[in-house]
Design a protein around this motif. Sequence first.
Motif, PDB file in Angstrom:
ATOM      1  N   TRP A 139       0.803  -1.219   0.000  1.00 37.92           N
ATOM      2  CA  TRP A 139       0.000   0.000   0.000  1.00 37.92           C
ATOM      3  C   TRP A 139       0.839   1.274   0.000  1.00 37.92           C
ATOM      4  N   GLU A 140       2.027   1.217   0.569  1.00 41.76           N
ATOM      5  CA  GLU A 140       2.827   2.431   0.648  1.00 41.76           C
ATOM      6  C   GLU A 140       3.301   2.909  -0.720  1.00 41.76           C
ATOM      7  N   ALA A 141       3.278   2.010  -1.704  1.00 41.45           N
ATOM      8  CA  ALA A 141       3.682   2.410  -3.051  1.00 41.45           C
ATOM      9  C   ALA A 141       2.628   3.276  -3.730  1.00 41.45           C
ATOM     10  N   VAL A 142       1.427   3.336  -3.155  1.00 42.94           N
ATOM     11  CA  VAL A 142       0.348   4.076  -3.800  1.00 42.94           C
ATOM     12  C   VAL A 142      -0.350   5.047  -2.850  1.00 42.94           C
ATOM     13  N   VAL A 143       0.027   5.055  -1.577  1.00 45.78           N
ATOM     14  CA  VAL A 143      -0.704   5.837  -0.578  1.00 45.78           C
ATOM     15  C   VAL A 143      -0.758   7.326  -0.920  1.00 45.78           C
ATOM     16  N   ALA A 144       0.273   7.859  -1.543  1.00 51.08           N
ATOM     17  CA  ALA A 144       0.278   9.292  -1.868  1.00 51.08           C
ATOM     18  C   ALA A 144      -0.780   9.655  -2.890  1.00 51.08           C
ATOM     19  N   ASP A 145      -1.337   8.650  -3.584  1.00 53.44           N
ATOM     20  CA  ASP A 145      -2.337   8.899  -4.631  1.00 53.44           C
ATOM     21  C   ASP A 145      -3.761   8.579  -4.189  1.00 53.44           C
ATOM     22  N   TRP A 146      -3.958   8.170  -2.959  1.00 51.68           N
ATOM     23  CA  TRP A 146      -5.284   7.725  -2.540  1.00 51.68           C
ATOM     24  C   TRP A 146      -6.364   8.791  -2.732  1.00 51.68           C
ATOM     25  N   ASP A 147      -5.994  10.053  -2.699  1.00 50.67           N
ATOM     26  CA  ASP A 147      -7.012  11.098  -2.826  1.00 50.67           C
ATOM     27  C   ASP A 147      -7.398  11.380  -4.274  1.00 50.67           C
ATOM     28  N   HIS A 148      -6.686  10.800  -5.236  1.00 48.03           N
ATOM     29  CA  HIS A 148      -7.037  11.058  -6.644  1.00 48.03           C
ATOM     30  C   HIS A 148      -6.762   9.819  -7.499  1.00 48.03           C
ATOM     31  N   MET A 149      -7.288   8.688  -7.051  1.00 51.11           N
ATOM     32  CA  MET A 149      -7.051   7.421  -7.744  1.00 51.11           C
ATOM     33  C   MET A 149      -7.676   7.413  -9.138  1.00 51.11           C
ATOM     34  N   GLY A 150      -6.944   6.822 -10.073  1.00 53.88           N
ATOM     35  CA  GLY A 150      -7.449   6.683 -11.430  1.00 53.88           C
ATOM     36  C   GLY A 150      -8.296   5.422 -11.568  1.00 53.88           C
ATOM     37  N   PHE A 151      -9.422   5.523 -12.243  1.00 56.00           N
ATOM     38  CA  PHE A 151     -10.292   4.369 -12.480  1.00 56.00           C
ATOM     39  C   PHE A 151      -9.765   3.576 -13.677  1.00 56.00           C
ATOM     40  N   PRO A 152     -10.068   2.276 -13.739  1.00 56.60           N
ATOM     41  CA  PRO A 152      -9.404   1.416 -14.715  1.00 56.60           C
ATOM     42  C   PRO A 152      -9.967   1.536 -16.125  1.00 56.60           C
ATOM     43  N   ILE A 153      -9.071   1.351 -17.078  1.00 62.59           N
ATOM     44  CA  ILE A 153      -9.436   1.265 -18.495  1.00 62.59           C
ATOM     45  C   ILE A 153      -8.813  -0.010 -19.051  1.00 62.59           C
ATOM     46  N   ALA A 154      -9.625  -0.840 -19.677  1.00 61.46           N
ATOM     47  CA  ALA A 154      -9.126  -2.029 -20.362  1.00 61.46           C
ATOM     48  C   ALA A 154      -9.140  -1.745 -21.866  1.00 61.46           C
ATOM     49  N   ILE A 155      -7.961  -1.747 -22.474  1.00 65.79           N
ATOM     50  CA  ILE A 155      -7.848  -1.567 -23.930  1.00 65.79           C
ATOM     51  C   ILE A 155      -7.833  -2.968 -24.535  1.00 65.79           C
ATOM     52  N   CYS A 156      -8.952  -3.369 -25.102  1.00 67.68           N
ATOM     53  CA  CYS A 156      -9.187  -4.769 -25.477  1.00 67.68           C
ATOM     54  C   CYS A 156      -8.979  -4.993 -26.969  1.00 67.68           C
ATOM     55  N   GLU A 157      -8.353  -6.114 -27.298  1.00 64.14           N
ATOM     56  CA  GLU A 157      -8.071  -6.479 -28.680  1.00 64.14           C
ATOM     57  C   GLU A 157      -9.023  -7.573 -29.151  1.00 64.14           C
ATOM     58  N   PRO A 158      -9.165  -7.739 -30.487  1.00 59.51           N
ATOM     59  CA  PRO A 158     -10.089  -8.762 -31.010  1.00 59.51           C
ATOM     60  C   PRO A 158      -9.755 -10.185 -30.577  1.00 59.51           C
ATOM     61  N   ASP A 159      -8.486 -10.473 -30.212  1.00 61.98           N
ATOM     62  CA  ASP A 159      -8.138 -11.825 -29.779  1.00 61.98           C
ATOM     63  C   ASP A 159      -8.448 -12.060 -28.303  1.00 61.98           C
ATOM     64  N   GLY A 160      -8.944 -11.032 -27.611  1.00 63.77           N
ATOM     65  CA  GLY A 160      -9.312 -11.168 -26.205  1.00 63.77           C
ATOM     66  C   GLY A 160      -8.285 -10.623 -25.245  1.00 63.77           C
ATOM     67  N   SER A 161      -7.044 -10.475 -25.657  1.00 63.54           N
ATOM     68  CA  SER A 161      -6.034  -9.902 -24.768  1.00 63.54           C
ATOM     69  C   SER A 161      -6.363  -8.431 -24.527  1.00 63.54           C
ATOM     70  N   PHE A 162      -5.840  -7.896 -23.442  1.00 67.15           N
ATOM     71  CA  PHE A 162      -6.108  -6.492 -23.154  1.00 67.15           C
ATOM     72  C   PHE A 162      -4.957  -5.896 -22.353  1.00 67.15           C
ATOM     73  N   VAL A 163      -4.863  -4.579 -22.431  1.00 70.68           N
ATOM     74  CA  VAL A 163      -3.909  -3.817 -21.631  1.00 70.68           C
ATOM     75  C   VAL A 163      -4.706  -3.030 -20.601  1.00 70.68           C
TER      76      VAL A 163
END
Length: 588
Positions: A215-239
């Motif tokens: 948790w300490e690797a991210v605690v400084a960002d807790w007040d402005h956390m980014g919501f997730p985005i899945a960049i999905c490809e036709p083969d099913g893999s995603f970033v």
Amino acid sequence: MRSLRIGCGAGFWGDSAEGPRQLVRSGEIDVLVLDYLAEITMSLLARARTKDPAAGYATDLPGVLSALAEDLKARGIRVVTNAGGVNPQACKAALEEKLAAQGIALKIAIVTGDDLLPRAAEFAQLREMFSNEALPAKPWSFNAYLGAFPIAAALAGGADIVITGRCVDSALALGPLIHAFGWTATDYDRLSAGSLAGHVIECGVQATGGLATDWEAVVADWDHMGFPIAICEPDGSFVLTKPTGTGGRVAPETVAEQIVYEVGDPAAYLLPDVSCDWRDLRVEAVGPDRVRVSGARGRPPSPYYKCSVTAQEGFRCATTMMVGGVDAVRKAEAVGAAVLARTRRMFAAQNLGDYLRTNIEVLGAESNWGAHARRGDTREVILKIAVQHADKRALEIFSRECIPAATAMAQGLTGFAGGRPTPSPLVRLWSCLVPKAAVPIQIDAQPWSPPPIEVADDLSVKAVPVVVEPMPTGRTRRVRLIDLAYGRSGDKGDAANIGVLARRAEFVPVLREQLTAAAVKDWFAHFVIGAVERYEWPGLQGFNFLMQGALGGGGIASLRHDPQGKMFAQILMDFPLDVPEALIEPRA
């Protein structure tokens, strides 16, 4: 289409409205999904509908989407949400009214058919799928977990916004993927991969560093956390990533922790559209805050929908108070015992019968650690007393009689500013299987015909032999599990799971040898009354532990302060391991 960018802006009803606003205005998504439902939510919404025919949906949605309507329209972003709860029609009407007032035209479609409450009598002969007991005679809610293909069909029909009732959470993302890439009902590997993308993002910022072990690797960002985005490809893999400039941390370990969340056997994660095999996933960093996930496999699904049934089982009441000073822990325990003894005597005098269940927790004294607690000497604790009774009158007595402890019992007892606790219905969850053929689905009140598929009556999975690496020999050093692994825990009814993922591949043999199912059951002996199973998760360098009967009845029926086992992974992180020193010496 080369890729589809799906962002999840809500992981539960009550999540921050900043999530959808952040994603929509980032300009980095094509589809916004909003996941609002859980078992307790369904029962509460069903209860609300009985009092008001216009209620029964997640009331956040109309305000959230109307505030973003201009952006959704201008950017062509489509929305898929299960905010319909048990009343998608009313949800649609409320949103349409908001949009009309703004003069913004967006086509809204609703998917229905999951609500089986009006037909509950037809399924009265079914049995609970885990305990084999009878279903409740008077359910509050009865909903099938629908799949993704109706959502895809609604999008194909031109919907800008799709509102569903109960469906599996991952279907909110899988539906748009089916529509965008033309996946068919027998594209099992792709359906499994798309379900995985939905599973990773469905809990919002849990995938972008929220609840991370480190948790300490991210605690400084807790007040402005980014919501997730899945960049999905036709083969099913995603970033997996997050909007530019937002806080959080997308790394292989944070994504892997979310993958193991609320999964039992990773070889057989059963969904209405596909039986998923996620044992051999690959999770790899491909840039700053960008993690590629691939390797999902799938098989034909079951011919049944899993259904959740909720009903009232008596009443519950709970109170908390602070106890401080020397011997605070023993004083708190004595207060709890005295309150129960006092009220039981009063129940007997009025022929009210005994409590159905009681639970006393001394928070601050590590009561959740059971025999492994180490803070019996703490001088400040919170006493929590929770009780269940068949008769509300008994709990009204409890509500009155826990307060006199303020002057009759331990010195240092305080914290009654909230007044008397209020008894409320205790709602319990049952699960059952209903044939898919018995659940007709509609899109905008028109019958929808599912695509023909093959189904699997036998969902067993052939075990794959595990290559067991030998443990290094030599001197050992005792360390904690957290020094060797990441962990994440979750719940499914009264079962809890803990995913444990090795920080380095060479730690896996240590975990395999010492962190056995028997050892984990012993560690949680104060909680777990059922079996504990350990599943290998080779692709993620770890294991998943599924603990039956671990949550005191589960999230909506448990009397515990942690009814969903959210803290279980942290409790296990203290587990002692004897590790060859050769493995933990600094590497050159």
